[in-house]
Write a protein that holds these residues in place. Sequence first.
Motif, PDB file in Angstrom:
ATOM      1  N   GLN A  24      12.204  -5.853 -11.017  1.00 42.19           N
ATOM      2  CA  GLN A  24      12.309  -7.311 -10.955  1.00 42.19           C
ATOM      3  C   GLN A  24      11.104  -7.952 -10.272  1.00 42.19           C
ATOM      4  N   ASN A  25      10.332  -7.147  -9.526  1.00 40.52           N
ATOM      5  CA  ASN A  25       9.148  -7.673  -8.855  1.00 40.52           C
ATOM      6  C   ASN A  25       7.869  -7.454  -9.666  1.00 40.52           C
ATOM      7  N   ARG A  26       7.991  -6.827 -10.818  1.00 39.34           N
ATOM      8  CA  ARG A  26       6.804  -6.423 -11.582  1.00 39.34           C
ATOM      9  C   ARG A  26       5.869  -7.597 -11.867  1.00 39.34           C
ATOM     10  N   ASP A  27       6.404  -8.698 -12.350  1.00 39.68           N
ATOM     11  CA  ASP A  27       5.562  -9.845 -12.685  1.00 39.68           C
ATOM     12  C   ASP A  27       4.965 -10.480 -11.433  1.00 39.68           C
ATOM     13  N   LYS A  28       5.732 -10.539 -10.358  1.00 38.20           N
ATOM     14  CA  LYS A  28       5.214 -11.097  -9.107  1.00 38.20           C
ATOM     15  C   LYS A  28       4.034 -10.274  -8.597  1.00 38.20           C
ATOM     16  N   LEU A  29       4.142  -8.961  -8.688  1.00 37.28           N
ATOM     17  CA  LEU A  29       3.076  -8.088  -8.203  1.00 37.28           C
ATOM     18  C   LEU A  29       1.829  -8.195  -9.075  1.00 37.28           C
ATOM     19  N   LYS A  30       2.026  -8.335 -10.378  1.00 35.29           N
ATOM     20  CA  LYS A  30       0.890  -8.437 -11.296  1.00 35.29           C
ATOM     21  C   LYS A  30       0.115  -9.730 -11.116  1.00 35.29           C
ATOM     22  N   ALA A  31       0.736 -10.710 -10.490  1.00 36.11           N
ATOM     23  CA  ALA A  31       0.059 -12.000 -10.285  1.00 36.11           C
ATOM     24  C   ALA A  31      -1.060 -11.904  -9.252  1.00 36.11           C
ATOM     25  N   PHE A  32      -1.076 -10.843  -8.444  1.00 38.35           N
ATOM     26  CA  PHE A  32      -2.101 -10.666  -7.418  1.00 38.35           C
ATOM     27  C   PHE A  32      -3.268  -9.850  -7.982  1.00 38.35           C
ATOM     28  N   SER A  33      -4.477 -10.212  -7.598  1.00 33.01           N
ATOM     29  CA  SER A  33      -5.644  -9.444  -8.027  1.00 33.01           C
ATOM     30  C   SER A  33      -5.742  -8.117  -7.266  1.00 33.01           C
ATOM     31  N   ARG A  34      -5.208  -8.084  -6.048  1.00 32.76           N
ATOM     32  CA  ARG A  34      -5.151  -6.850  -5.265  1.00 32.76           C
ATOM     33  C   ARG A  34      -3.802  -6.743  -4.577  1.00 32.76           C
ATOM     34  N   VAL A  35      -3.241  -5.536  -4.603  1.00 36.36           N
ATOM     35  CA  VAL A  35      -2.035  -5.224  -3.829  1.00 36.36           C
ATOM     36  C   VAL A  35      -2.393  -4.041  -2.945  1.00 36.36           C
ATOM     37  N   ILE A  36      -2.349  -4.245  -1.627  1.00 37.62           N
ATOM     38  CA  ILE A  36      -2.792  -3.234  -0.666  1.00 37.62           C
ATOM     39  C   ILE A  36      -1.617  -2.816   0.198  1.00 37.62           C
ATOM     40  N   LEU A  37      -1.423  -1.517   0.346  1.00 38.14           N
ATOM     41  CA  LEU A  37      -0.370  -0.976   1.208  1.00 38.14           C
ATOM     42  C   LEU A  37      -1.001  -0.171   2.335  1.00 38.14           C
ATOM     43  N   LEU A  38      -0.823  -0.630   3.567  1.00 44.42           N
ATOM     44  CA  LEU A  38      -1.271   0.078   4.763  1.00 44.42           C
ATOM     45  C   LEU A  38      -0.052   0.665   5.458  1.00 44.42           C
ATOM     46  N   TRP A  39      -0.061   1.983   5.679  1.00 39.26           N
ATOM     47  CA  TRP A  39       1.095   2.643   6.314  1.00 39.26           C
ATOM     48  C   TRP A  39       0.604   3.473   7.494  1.00 39.26           C
ATOM     49  N   GLY A  40       1.075   3.121   8.662  1.00 35.28           N
ATOM     50  CA  GLY A  40       0.684   3.817   9.870  1.00 35.28           C
ATOM     51  C   GLY A  40       1.639   4.946  10.234  1.00 35.28           C
ATOM     52  N   MET A  41       1.110   6.169  10.289  1.00 30.85           N
ATOM     53  CA  MET A  41       1.844   7.350  10.740  1.00 30.85           C
ATOM     54  C   MET A  41       0.908   8.164  11.636  1.00 30.85           C
ATOM     55  N   ARG A  42       1.397   9.306  12.134  1.00 30.68           N
ATOM     56  CA  ARG A  42       0.564  10.093  13.056  1.00 30.68           C
ATOM     57  C   ARG A  42      -0.391  11.019  12.325  1.00 30.68           C
ATOM     58  N   THR A  43       0.118  11.813  11.390  1.00 33.34           N
ATOM     59  CA  THR A  43      -0.710  12.784  10.681  1.00 33.34           C
ATOM     60  C   THR A  43      -0.404  12.737   9.187  1.00 33.34           C
ATOM     61  N   GLN A  44      -1.229  13.415   8.405  1.00 31.49           N
ATOM     62  CA  GLN A  44      -1.025  13.462   6.963  1.00 31.49           C
ATOM     63  C   GLN A  44       0.311  14.086   6.611  1.00 31.49           C
ATOM     64  N   ASN A  45       0.779  15.019   7.416  1.00 33.85           N
ATOM     65  CA  ASN A  45       2.067  15.675   7.158  1.00 33.85           C
ATOM     66  C   ASN A  45       3.248  14.719   7.303  1.00 33.85           C
ATOM     67  N   ASP A  46       3.022  13.581   7.956  1.00 34.19           N
ATOM     68  CA  ASP A  46       4.096  12.601   8.125  1.00 34.19           C
ATOM     69  C   ASP A  46       4.261  11.691   6.910  1.00 34.19           C
ATOM     70  N   ILE A  47       3.309  11.713   6.008  1.00 37.01           N
ATOM     71  CA  ILE A  47       3.377  10.842   4.828  1.00 37.01           C
ATOM     72  C   ILE A  47       4.326  11.469   3.801  1.00 37.01           C
ATOM     73  N   PHE A  48       5.529  10.929   3.698  1.00 34.46           N
ATOM     74  CA  PHE A  48       6.559  11.531   2.841  1.00 34.46           C
ATOM     75  C   PHE A  48       6.793  10.775   1.537  1.00 34.46           C
ATOM     76  N   TRP A  49       5.999   9.713   1.315  1.00 34.53           N
ATOM     77  CA  TRP A  49       6.151   8.943   0.072  1.00 34.53           C
ATOM     78  C   TRP A  49       4.825   8.277  -0.257  1.00 34.53           C
ATOM     79  N   GLU A  50       4.543   8.115  -1.550  1.00 32.74           N
ATOM     80  CA  GLU A  50       3.373   7.376  -1.999  1.00 32.74           C
ATOM     81  C   GLU A  50       3.758   6.518  -3.186  1.00 32.74           C
ATOM     82  N   PRO A  51       3.186   5.329  -3.312  1.00 28.04           N
ATOM     83  CA  PRO A  51       3.487   4.486  -4.484  1.00 28.04           C
ATOM     84  C   PRO A  51       3.006   5.154  -5.763  1.00 28.04           C
TER      85      PRO A  51
END
Length: 322
Positions: free
Chosen positions: A223-250
């Motif tokens: 349902q957000n697909r069109d809203k997201l496409k309206a932006f020229s850039r969509v940036i996701l910054l996710w703060g964790m401690r180490t690479q092993n803590d990253i359990f999901w990616e878009p």
Amino acid sequence: MHKIHLKDGKSFDCEAHESLVGGAIRNGVFLDHSCLKGRCSSCKLKVTKGETQPLSGELGLSEQDKEEGYILSCVHKPSSALWIDAEDLSAYGISKYKTIPAKIQSIEKLTEDIVRIVLRTPPTIKKFFIEGQYLNVLWGGIKRSYSIASTSQDAMLELFIKNYKGGQMSAYWFGQAKPEDLLRLEIAHGTFFLRNQSDKDVLVLMATGTGIAPLKSILSSAQNRDKLKAFSRVILLWGMRTQNDIFWEPQSDEVEFIPVLSRETPEKRYVQDRLLELGLDFSRAVIYACGSNEMIEQTKGIALARNLAPNSFYSDAFVASD
């Protein structure tokens, strides 16, 4: 009983003993809010005319905010008719929460201190929410809030839960919880969801820890697909401690995913530090931030000082439970 007037021309009646947010919801009107405890600043609004009184402390409000006429509407009651700089969000489809049963479908350990909980609800009960909102879990006389990581189209509910040492619910999730346990849910709460902002070029999503949950929900929603496409850039910054803590990616190539790992750099760096390195024109950006209150407040200060419009910053702060 006092009449509360909104900037969009709507109004509602609020009892003299109830909070503005509470009175609004009772009347089917929805103002920005999140924690409902006066600890974050999601419900901050300006009173342009009239008087209010605090029901409790306002940890999410600075002295300067108070001097300029701002209040936290989740912990302020009216003492006269009011005119406030706020609008009704019901046009987005937000509705009053419902209490429903749920059973644990599965428990998965994602990191040393984070688990993924999947909840199954009865197929005959509608579990309405907007991507970005949170729910309350009720168990053993305890109530705790968790952002929803799944989308409204998914068959089951997904939560990311962190282990807090000494926490009553943490003791349950990390020591007692098992599949088929029966829980009760209040679904859904909060006003952290993607708005209609076609006048902006860049969408910045920022999270610390399990604050990634509502951003995952927002990005994964059809349902957000069109809203997201309206932006020229969509940036996701996710703060964790180490690479092993990253359990999901878009899963979309259209999202610029930037993990910010505080333990893997010579000097600790956080998402708000990385934000400054993106070379953004903040006047053309909108920011959604979820996670630690410290990150949210620092990010807001940084962005507003660089010409971000005040109505282009949305947040959901994770605050300590009572």
